[in-house]
Motif scaffolding. Structure first.
Motif, mmCIF file in Angstrom:
data_model
loop_
_atom_site.group_PDB
_atom_site.id
_atom_site.type_symbol
_atom_site.label_atom_id
_atom_site.label_comp_id
_atom_site.label_asym_id
_atom_site.label_seq_id
_atom_site.Cartn_x
_atom_site.Cartn_y
_atom_site.Cartn_z
ATOM 1 N N LEU A 40 54.175 8.303 80.502
ATOM 2 C CA LEU A 40 53.130 7.289 80.650
ATOM 3 C C LEU A 40 53.305 6.513 81.956
ATOM 4 O O LEU A 40 54.381 6.008 82.251
ATOM 5 N N THR A 41 52.230 6.414 82.749
ATOM 6 C CA THR A 41 52.311 5.707 84.028
ATOM 7 C C THR A 41 51.504 4.417 84.044
ATOM 8 O O THR A 41 51.712 3.575 84.911
ATOM 9 N N TYR A 42 50.576 4.247 83.106
ATOM 10 C CA TYR A 42 49.731 3.047 83.095
ATOM 11 C C TYR A 42 49.277 2.761 81.668
ATOM 12 O O TYR A 42 48.897 3.675 80.938
ATOM 13 N N ILE A 43 49.325 1.503 81.270
ATOM 14 C CA ILE A 43 48.803 1.068 79.974
ATOM 15 C C ILE A 43 47.480 0.364 80.268
ATOM 16 O O ILE A 43 47.469 -0.682 80.917
ATOM 17 N N PRO A 44 46.348 0.945 79.844
ATOM 18 C CA PRO A 44 45.035 0.430 80.241
ATOM 19 C C PRO A 44 44.655 -0.907 79.601
ATOM 20 O O PRO A 44 45.270 -1.353 78.632
ATOM 21 N N ASN A 45 43.625 -1.505 80.162
ATOM 22 C CA ASN A 45 43.099 -2.788 79.680
ATOM 23 C C ASN A 45 42.837 -2.746 78.177
ATOM 24 O O ASN A 45 42.283 -1.774 77.672
ATOM 25 N N LEU A 64 53.837 2.401 86.115
ATOM 26 C CA LEU A 64 53.411 1.696 87.324
ATOM 27 C C LEU A 64 52.753 0.362 87.019
ATOM 28 O O LEU A 64 52.829 -0.564 87.819
ATOM 29 N N GLY A 65 52.043 0.264 85.861
ATOM 30 C CA GLY A 65 51.337 -0.980 85.600
ATOM 31 C C GLY A 65 50.839 -1.132 84.180
ATOM 32 O O GLY A 65 50.785 -0.174 83.412
ATOM 33 N N ILE A 66 50.472 -2.381 83.882
ATOM 34 C CA ILE A 66 49.902 -2.746 82.586
ATOM 35 C C ILE A 66 48.605 -3.496 82.860
ATOM 36 O O ILE A 66 48.596 -4.462 83.624
ATOM 37 N N GLY A 67 47.511 -3.050 82.242
ATOM 38 C CA GLY A 67 46.187 -3.613 82.490
ATOM 39 C C GLY A 67 45.914 -4.941 81.803
ATOM 40 O O GLY A 67 46.705 -5.423 80.983
ATOM 41 N N TYR A 68 44.762 -5.519 82.116
ATOM 42 C CA TYR A 68 44.306 -6.785 81.555
ATOM 43 C C TYR A 68 44.365 -6.764 80.032
ATOM 44 O O TYR A 68 43.924 -5.808 79.400
ATOM 45 N N TYR A 69 44.885 -7.810 79.445
ATOM 46 C CA TYR A 69 44.890 -8.029 77.992
ATOM 47 C C TYR A 69 45.516 -6.878 77.197
ATOM 48 O O TYR A 69 45.261 -6.749 76.003
ATOM 49 N N ALA A 70 46.310 -6.032 77.813
ATOM 50 C CA ALA A 70 46.858 -4.850 77.141
ATOM 51 C C ALA A 70 47.604 -5.188 75.851
ATOM 52 O O ALA A 70 47.521 -4.454 74.875
ATOM 53 N N PHE A 71 48.314 -6.315 75.835
ATOM 54 C CA PHE A 71 49.059 -6.716 74.641
ATOM 55 C C PHE A 71 48.669 -8.118 74.181
ATOM 56 O O PHE A 71 49.421 -8.768 73.466
ATOM 57 N N SER A 72 47.487 -8.592 74.560
ATOM 58 C CA SER A 72 47.084 -9.939 74.149
ATOM 59 C C SER A 72 46.876 -9.989 72.637
ATOM 60 O O SER A 72 46.561 -8.976 71.999
ATOM 61 N N ASP A 73 47.097 -11.137 72.067
ATOM 62 C CA ASP A 73 46.982 -11.356 70.616
ATOM 63 C C ASP A 73 47.975 -10.511 69.820
ATOM 64 O O ASP A 73 47.737 -10.213 68.656
ATOM 65 N N CYS A 74 49.071 -10.120 70.428
ATOM 66 C CA CYS A 74 50.177 -9.454 69.717
ATOM 67 C C CYS A 74 51.230 -10.536 69.484
ATOM 68 O O CYS A 74 52.253 -10.597 70.168
ATOM 69 N N GLY A 78 58.115 -9.590 70.679
ATOM 70 C CA GLY A 78 59.188 -10.390 71.251
ATOM 71 C C GLY A 78 60.327 -9.523 71.740
ATOM 72 O O GLY A 78 60.240 -8.305 71.750
ATOM 73 N N GLY A 79 61.404 -10.163 72.128
ATOM 74 C CA GLY A 79 62.586 -9.458 72.597
ATOM 75 C C GLY A 79 62.651 -9.406 74.104
ATOM 76 O O GLY A 79 61.838 -9.980 74.818
ATOM 77 N N LYS A 80 63.632 -8.689 74.583
ATOM 78 C CA LYS A 80 63.863 -8.538 76.017
ATOM 79 C C LYS A 80 63.106 -7.316 76.523
ATOM 80 O O LYS A 80 63.179 -6.240 75.932
ATOM 81 N N LEU A 81 62.394 -7.479 77.610
ATOM 82 C CA LEU A 81 61.629 -6.379 78.188
ATOM 83 C C LEU A 81 62.025 -6.222 79.647
ATOM 84 O O LEU A 81 61.913 -7.168 80.428
ATOM 85 N N GLU A 82 62.511 -5.052 80.005
ATOM 86 C CA GLU A 82 62.920 -4.787 81.380
ATOM 87 C C GLU A 82 61.915 -3.859 82.041
ATOM 88 O O GLU A 82 61.588 -2.805 81.510
ATOM 89 N N PHE A 83 61.417 -4.278 83.193
ATOM 90 C CA PHE A 83 60.443 -3.483 83.932
ATOM 91 C C PHE A 83 61.173 -2.453 84.790
ATOM 92 O O PHE A 83 62.158 -2.778 85.450
ATOM 93 N N PRO A 84 60.684 -1.203 84.808
ATOM 94 C CA PRO A 84 61.329 -0.177 85.635
ATOM 95 C C PRO A 84 61.112 -0.446 87.120
ATOM 96 O O PRO A 84 60.206 -1.196 87.503
ATOM 97 N N GLU A 85 61.928 0.159 87.954
ATOM 98 C CA GLU A 85 61.805 -0.031 89.399
ATOM 99 C C GLU A 85 60.452 0.408 89.932
ATOM 100 O O GLU A 85 59.965 -0.113 90.924
ATOM 101 N N SER A 86 59.816 1.368 89.267
ATOM 102 C CA SER A 86 58.523 1.891 89.707
ATOM 103 C C SER A 86 57.376 0.917 89.487
ATOM 104 O O SER A 86 56.301 1.060 90.043
ATOM 105 N N PHE A 87 57.582 -0.118 88.669
ATOM 106 C CA PHE A 87 56.517 -1.016 88.227
ATOM 107 C C PHE A 87 55.968 -1.855 89.369
ATOM 108 O O PHE A 87 56.720 -2.481 90.122
ATOM 109 N N VAL A 88 54.612 -1.870 89.518
ATOM 110 C CA VAL A 88 53.993 -2.604 90.615
ATOM 111 C C VAL A 88 52.834 -3.518 90.191
ATOM 112 O O VAL A 88 52.405 -4.349 90.973
ATOM 113 N N LEU A 89 52.311 -3.372 88.973
ATOM 114 C CA LEU A 89 51.113 -4.120 88.598
ATOM 115 C C LEU A 89 51.189 -4.675 87.182
ATOM 116 O O LEU A 89 51.339 -3.935 86.228
#
Length: 94
Positions: A40-45, A64-74, A78-89
């Motif tokens: 997976l390279t992108y999680i859409p809006n 590479l990225g996570i779109g608008y509101y992708a996880f809103s109202d979740c 919780g917990g610790k979330l680490e972004f990969p080096e490739s992440f830009v958006l």
């Protein structure tokens, strides 16, 4: 309710997550841990908006990225979330 949603190579049932495919799982009420495929390279809006995940196992190394509101109202997410080096958006309200 569904427990521990796991995506395999971008597929869940008959659904495939792709860049322009927003709102795919919006409001589905999935619960538990979300496991994303390594390809997976992108999680859409709005992709997972309104679900009830407790955590995300990890973000794929090639994400590479996570779109608008992708996880809103979740609200339980919780917990610790680490972004990969490739992440830009990280879009607004993701």
């Amino acid at each position: 309710m569904h427990d521990n949603l796991q995506l395999f190579d971008g597929y869940v049932g008959n659904y495939y997550i792709y860049e322009s495919g927003g709102s795919i799982f919006d409001g589905c009420k999935f619960q538990g841990e979300l496991k994303l495929p390594s390809s997976l390279t992108y999680i859409p809006n709005w992709c997972f908006q309104g679900n009830d995940f407790s955590s995300i196992a990890e973000l794929p190394e090639g994400l590479l990225g996570i779109g608008y509101y992708a996880f809103s109202d979740c609200s339980r997410l919780g917990g610790k979330l680490e972004f990969p080096e490739s992440f830009v958006l990280l879009d607004s309200y993701a």
